[in-house]
Motif scaffolding. Sequence first.
Motif, PDB file in Angstrom:
ATOM      1  N   VAL A  29       0.863  -1.185   0.000  1.00 21.70           N
ATOM      2  CA  VAL A  29       0.000   0.000   0.000  1.00 21.70           C
ATOM      3  C   VAL A  29       0.894   1.227   0.000  1.00 21.70           C
ATOM      4  N   GLU A  30       0.757   2.074  -1.017  1.00 20.84           N
ATOM      5  CA  GLU A  30       1.552   3.289  -1.112  1.00 20.84           C
ATOM      6  C   GLU A  30       0.902   4.424  -0.317  1.00 20.84           C
ATOM      7  N   ALA A  31       1.660   5.499  -0.160  1.00 14.80           N
ATOM      8  CA  ALA A  31       1.162   6.638   0.620  1.00 14.80           C
ATOM      9  C   ALA A  31      -0.035   7.308  -0.039  1.00 14.80           C
ATOM     10  N   ASN A  32      -0.098   7.262  -1.359  1.00 15.57           N
ATOM     11  CA  ASN A  32      -1.215   7.890  -2.057  1.00 15.57           C
ATOM     12  C   ASN A  32      -2.460   7.013  -2.101  1.00 15.57           C
ATOM     13  N   GLY A  33      -2.406   5.825  -1.511  1.00 20.55           N
ATOM     14  CA  GLY A  33      -3.564   4.940  -1.445  1.00 20.55           C
ATOM     15  C   GLY A  33      -3.541   3.809  -2.439  1.00 20.55           C
ATOM     16  N   ASP A  34      -2.616   3.827  -3.410  1.00 19.02           N
ATOM     17  CA  ASP A  34      -2.535   2.733  -4.380  1.00 19.02           C
ATOM     18  C   ASP A  34      -2.083   1.442  -3.687  1.00 19.02           C
ATOM     19  N   PHE A  35      -2.703   0.324  -4.026  1.00 19.89           N
ATOM     20  CA  PHE A  35      -2.329  -0.958  -3.429  1.00 19.89           C
ATOM     21  C   PHE A  35      -2.191  -2.016  -4.521  1.00 19.89           C
ATOM     22  N   ARG A  36      -1.406  -3.048  -4.181  1.00 23.61           N
ATOM     23  CA  ARG A  36      -1.223  -4.190  -5.084  1.00 23.61           C
ATOM     24  C   ARG A  36      -1.237  -5.465  -4.257  1.00 23.61           C
ATOM     25  N   LEU A  37      -2.116  -6.372  -4.647  1.00 24.06           N
ATOM     26  CA  LEU A  37      -2.133  -7.720  -4.085  1.00 24.06           C
ATOM     27  C   LEU A  37      -1.582  -8.654  -5.135  1.00 24.06           C
ATOM     28  N   THR A  38      -0.513  -9.372  -4.808  1.00 26.80           N
ATOM     29  CA  THR A  38       0.123 -10.270  -5.762  1.00 26.80           C
ATOM     30  C   THR A  38       0.143 -11.687  -5.205  1.00 26.80           C
TER      31      THR A  38
END
Length: 382
Positions: A119-128
């Motif tokens: 989860v990045e500071a700007n709210g972007d997330f990645r589930l891998t």
Amino acid sequence: MHKGSVRSPLTWFVHLSVLFLVILWTLPTAGLFISAIRDKDQIVASGWWTALSTSTQNAIYRAPAADKQVEENGTFVISGNVFEGGQGTVGAFGNSSQDPAAFEAGATADLKDDVKLTVEANGDFRLTSPKAFEGTRGQRIFYTAAIPPRFTLENYRNVLMAEGIGQSFINSLTVAIPATIIPILVAAFAAYALAWMPFPGRSLILAVIVGLLVVPLQMSLIPLLKMYNGIGAFFGVPSKTYLGIWLAHMGFGLPLAIYLLRNYIAGLPREIMESARVDGASDFTIFTKIVLPLSYPALASFAIFQFLWTWNDLLVAMVFLGTGNDELVLTGRLVNLLGSRGGKWEILTASAFITIIVPLLVFFALQRYLVRGLLAGSVKGG
């Protein structure tokens, strides 16, 4: 320097005291209005005085389900933004409610089954994941974020667009307006009689009226309802009618109205009454031509209090009018919107501010007549 331009310390103290009282009474209304236009999540997270500052909130976001995954070089990925188009800065995140700030923003968390979450500071997330995601429910993401101030009219739209609000608003006006006018008309005649028409038992009647001021409404409500239902059954009249609630409000408001108006009318100059009687005026003429125009201040004052009481009343309206969709008053409708637990703060603040708009309009409208009545009731020296 002009002699009259120097103000005494007492004058400054009075002005500062008045300013303090004005601020003290204005702050709650300002806070109510500010809370009503804030985002519902920020209302719960912080007070209205922090409306212009960034607030820190703990929130939960559920990632999209497995049908939204994409494959990138043999790795299955689900991505998005926890703010869903909003603004904010993520400070920390986690995958458990016990530790929602387990990882700093930008870090990668190792979940079960080799799933990784970033989860990045700007709210972007990645589930891998090396294997395809399964299931119809996405991964929950707990995060702590700094949210900038957000203002919206959604709270007002939710209240005003709710089903039945328009009908309840009309019901409240139908109850409050006659329930304010009728007691004033009856009390004005009674107050004049008790003040200027001598008859046997006048002092006893006045003592009974004063005694009725201390009778709690809750004690007299049930006996009054039984008596009203009995009379209605005798004449074949339905019990849940506007006439019933008008009579109830008139009965509860008459003691105070008669007491206030009688004291005011009794203080009017006796010379005016005697001059009118010498000219051949009857009691009815004196009352309509002299007493009523001079009694505007008292009439307006009681009208303000009576309207506020009847407009905000819920108990009497539920007992004498009913709780059906066609009879429910505005206060009852807003209580239903709020729910039994009272946890919807955004509904509470918006509905509370909506309910005070009409009383404020009535107050300022009668304030003009109050000032006019004061001027008309002044007795000028010759």
